[in-house]
Design an enzyme around this catalytic site. Sequence first.
Site, PDB file in Angstrom:
ATOM      1  N   HIS A 126       0.876  -1.178   0.000  1.00 53.21           N
ATOM      2  CA  HIS A 126       0.000   0.000   0.000  1.00 53.21           C
ATOM      3  C   HIS A 126       0.911   1.225   0.000  1.00 53.21           C
ATOM      4  O   HIS A 126       2.008   1.183   0.557  1.00 53.21           O
ATOM      5  CB  HIS A 126      -0.831  -0.050   1.293  1.00 53.21           C
ATOM      6  N   ASP A 202       3.352  -3.950   8.088  1.00 51.78           N
ATOM      7  CA  ASP A 202       2.083  -3.258   7.881  1.00 51.78           C
ATOM      8  C   ASP A 202       0.986  -4.282   8.157  1.00 51.78           C
ATOM      9  O   ASP A 202       0.727  -5.169   7.340  1.00 51.78           O
ATOM     10  CB  ASP A 202       2.017  -2.731   6.448  1.00 51.78           C
ATOM     11  N   GLN A 205      -4.242  -5.059   7.269  1.00 55.66           N
ATOM     12  CA  GLN A 205      -5.240  -6.007   6.743  1.00 55.66           C
ATOM     13  C   GLN A 205      -5.148  -7.374   7.407  1.00 55.66           C
ATOM     14  O   GLN A 205      -5.874  -8.290   7.018  1.00 55.66           O
ATOM     15  CB  GLN A 205      -5.085  -6.152   5.217  1.00 55.66           C
ATOM     16  N   LYS A 228     -10.328  -0.008  10.566  1.00 54.12           N
ATOM     17  CA  LYS A 228     -10.432  -1.225   9.752  1.00 54.12           C
ATOM     18  C   LYS A 228     -10.792  -2.437  10.607  1.00 54.12           C
ATOM     19  O   LYS A 228     -10.950  -3.542  10.101  1.00 54.12           O
ATOM     20  CB  LYS A 228      -9.114  -1.481   9.019  1.00 54.12           C
ATOM     21  N   CYS A 366      -4.874   2.481  -3.537  1.00 58.93           N
ATOM     22  CA  CYS A 366      -3.630   3.021  -2.958  1.00 58.93           C
ATOM     23  C   CYS A 366      -2.476   2.023  -3.112  1.00 58.93           C
ATOM     24  O   CYS A 366      -1.637   1.903  -2.212  1.00 58.93           O
ATOM     25  CB  CYS A 366      -3.796   3.400  -1.490  1.00 58.93           C
TER      26      CYS A 366
HETATM   27  N1  PLP Z   1      -1.705  -0.469   4.665  1.00 58.34           N
HETATM   28  C1  PLP Z   1      -2.674  -1.227   4.148  1.00 58.34           C
HETATM   29  C2  PLP Z   1      -2.349  -2.635   3.731  1.00 58.34           C
HETATM   30  C3  PLP Z   1      -3.959  -0.718   4.002  1.00 58.34           C
HETATM   31  O1  PLP Z   1      -4.929  -1.474   3.482  1.00 58.34           O
HETATM   32  C4  PLP Z   1      -4.212   0.624   4.402  1.00 58.34           C
HETATM   33  C5  PLP Z   1      -5.543   1.231   4.200  1.00 58.34           C
HETATM   34  O2  PLP Z   1      -6.206   0.991   3.215  1.00 58.34           O
HETATM   35  C6  PLP Z   1      -3.168   1.363   4.960  1.00 58.34           C
HETATM   36  C7  PLP Z   1      -1.930   0.787   5.065  1.00 58.34           C
HETATM   37  C8  PLP Z   1      -3.369   2.755   5.429  1.00 58.34           C
HETATM   38  O3  PLP Z   1      -4.247   2.787   6.498  1.00 58.34           O
HETATM   39  P1  PLP Z   1      -4.810   4.185   7.026  1.00 58.34           P
HETATM   40  O4  PLP Z   1      -5.485   4.822   5.837  1.00 58.34           O
HETATM   41  O5  PLP Z   1      -5.764   3.825   8.095  1.00 58.34           O
HETATM   42  O6  PLP Z   1      -3.648   4.970   7.471  1.00 58.34           O
END
Ligand code: PLP
Length: 411
Positions: A126, A202, A205, A228, A366
């Site tokens: 992401h 990260d 998910q 999430k 993203c």
């Molecule tokens: N990393 C992953 C794998 C994500 O799916 C997301 C959000 O879609 C993020 C990071 C970023 O999360 P946030 O928008 O809550 O900062």
Amino acid sequence: MIDTAAIRADFPVLARQVRGEPLIYLDSAATSQRPIQVIEAERDFYARLNAAVHRGTHALGEEATDAYEAARDAVSRFVGGGEIVWTKNATEALNLVAYALQNTTLDGGPLALREGDEIVITEAEHHANLVPWQQLARRTGATLKWLGLTDDGQIDLSTLDRITERTRVAAFTHVSNVTGAISPVAEIVKAARAVGALIVLDACQSVPHMPVNLVELGVDVAAFSAHKMLGPTGVGALWARPGLLDQFPPFITGGSMVEVVTMENTTFLPPPARFEAGSQATAQVAAWTAAVEYLERIGMANIAEHEAELTAHCVAGITQIEGVRLLGPTKGGIGVVAFDVDGVHPHDVSQFLDAGGIEVRAGHHCAQPIHRRLGVRSSSRASFGVHTTPAEIDAFLDRLSEVRRYFGVIS
Ligand code: PLP
């Protein structure tokens, strides 16, 4: 087996209709829906104990602080222990780490990156776990490298040798927000540990969808967001193994994170306060406890089983629809299924599904590099939550199988 009927009754939004149809929410990977317990917990904070935390020398201030710190304990327990710093979201948590790794106050210290150092990520990231590292590399003269992907979007372990003696940081996603593929954490951790790299996970998910013990996974830092995992919007967590944050310099500076301030100098509080400058999202933090307790009551192993089954069911259905290409593995994914419809733009796919009350995500989610790797600019994505049912997936698959005819790609 989980009782989805009872669970669904806890989610007020699921009672509504969309465009005259019952809502089928298949966009939990973007943001989850909230059960009434979480909505009420946030309301309760405002209604009963709203006050500034770590400041008030009065009853309300103490109770608000207790709720704020109880959430820290709950979220830490949920991921197997370790330290928690509240951030605005996972993105901010990852930026905090990237900032710490370049900050010149660490000059000569073990963490500051320099020219010749390497940061290794993956092509599946992401943007939140990609752009901060790209920028850090630019600012420090370090080089950004990445592990490649197989044709079905999984991390290609034959590229693991890109982690070398020069690697100072290995940052990767636990579960892809595009393909739902689960990363080979043990292999990457082993390779990164062998060269003494800082390991950043990260977990956005994974933490909402499966049991995750960050201590057992052996990573150094991790990031995830409340929104999430059935929790409130506007709060995320930077997780770190005990002791590590002592080495990180302050990120955002100001009130609530200092010891002594003179006109010439400032000394800083130890973590986590050092990283929580200014007024925080107190009601949201406090209500995160309710989300954790909700998930714990159902049991993360049960949730993972439920969502893995839904994912397998959805994947099996998608692969049978002519002209629809699955972007991701046919087996082993969790929570997320992305696909490309031949001849129909993802935005049109999404609007067609939406007209039937079915909400999916359209775009690059993203994560542009993984789309490029899989040979598309963007995709459609269905993602699931604890309240999703097989019947909802069937309704989605039925409508999806009509989309190419509707747009005249086939007659
Ligand atoms: N990393 C992953 C794998 C994500 O799916 C997301 C959000 O879609 C993020 C990071 C970023 O999360 P946030 O928008 O809550 O900062």
